[in-house]
Write an enzyme that holds these catalytic residues in place. Sequence first.
Site, short mmCIF file in Angstrom:
data_model
loop_
_atom_site.label_atom_id
_atom_site.label_comp_id
_atom_site.label_asym_id
_atom_site.label_seq_id
_atom_site.Cartn_x
_atom_site.Cartn_y
_atom_site.Cartn_z
N SER A 193 0.85 -1.35 -0.03
CA SER A 193 0.15 -0.14 -0.13
C SER A 193 0.92 1.21 -0.03
O SER A 193 1.88 1.42 0.52
CB SER A 193 -0.87 -0.23 1.14
OG SER A 193 -1.38 1.24 1.44
N TYR A 248 -3.34 -0.01 9.94
CA TYR A 248 -3.34 -0.72 8.58
C TYR A 248 -2.06 -0.60 7.87
O TYR A 248 -1.12 -1.48 7.35
CB TYR A 248 -4.43 -0.28 7.71
CG TYR A 248 -4.12 -0.77 6.30
CD1 TYR A 248 -4.64 -1.95 5.92
CD2 TYR A 248 -3.92 0.41 5.30
CE1 TYR A 248 -4.33 -2.20 4.43
CE2 TYR A 248 -3.90 0.09 4.11
CZ TYR A 248 -4.03 -1.21 3.44
OH TYR A 248 -4.24 -1.73 2.25
N LYS A 267 1.20 -3.16 6.75
CA LYS A 267 1.89 -3.35 5.46
C LYS A 267 3.35 -2.88 5.39
O LYS A 267 4.13 -3.94 4.74
CB LYS A 267 1.01 -2.50 4.47
CG LYS A 267 -0.61 -2.87 4.15
CD LYS A 267 -0.41 -4.06 3.39
CE LYS A 267 -1.77 -4.31 3.08
NZ LYS A 267 -1.98 -5.60 2.14
#
Length: 338
Positions: free
Chosen positions: A124, A149, A153
Amino acid sequence: MKVLVTGGAGYIGSHAVVELLESGYQVVVVDNLCNGSEVALSRAEEITGKKPTFVRADIRDRPALDTLFALHKIDAVIHFAGLKAVGESVGKPLAYYENNVNGTLVLCQAMEAAGVRRIVFSSSATVYGNEAPIPYIETTPRGTTSNPYGTSKAMVEKVLEDIADADRRWSITLLRYFNPIGAHPSGKMGEDPLGVPNNLMPFIAQVAVGRRDELTVFGNDYPTRDGTCERDYLHVVDLAKGHLKALEKNTKPGVNVYNLGTGMGTSVLDMVSSFIRVNNVPVPYKLGERREGDLPAFWADASKARDELDWVAEKNLDDMMADTWRWQSRNPNGYRLL
């Protein structure tokens, strides 16, 4: 060539399955269906005339993965499986680290045991962090991520880099992509979040189709053209094709990193007005407070993917709006019949 697609029943994964099948790959999908649907895989079969093999399992289930690798001669893995909502991750960090980080560890352990060392990872743009200059470029170091999040990643990227450093037999591609939207142009497949959508595009579509009363625009006082957040939105089919390009090049040891984006920023209000204009449907909205964890604006420098993968985003914003509405209007309840 046989490819294992983790999370292949989800939004991006199922579109990648279509592109893989249409390109002649054999596909095995593993998915626990927490964010996916078997209907998406049946639609992929309708579109391509080819049936992927489906294994319902969690990537944290090592015995299930060992059985899968024993039954199927897997050549490479495209790894989508994981939780993906920025806002949700702020309230549920443990779930994100358990699913995204620990799940990848278990997957890599099973791959190692099976002698499979080719992986394309769904990363991401959030790994660039708050302080990264815009546009984001691959040579920029990972930064201070603004939500669990993004941190998950970044942690997985580091894990995969360390694996490659320790064992030069591994071929690893990290795809840092931006904001996928849209749907398959057939109208048979699209984004179908469970519960209240965490992302902008499916919320707009659900308001337009009557499932929700109105859209809330989170913040209109950002330092952007119209005060709303700007993101690099790309069509999910373009993104899926980027994974095939990466897989084709994923043959040499080491780690390669690529941005997948359009190189342009589009604001939230631009998205709403474009959807209304292209599809001639109303989308009521109201302005709300900023959402925790959101950055004002970012977009990609995708020139490396263009030069090394021969990949560029081909579909424009109008295509994304039209394909989204075709999917949502024909499937008002998504993959669920009622």
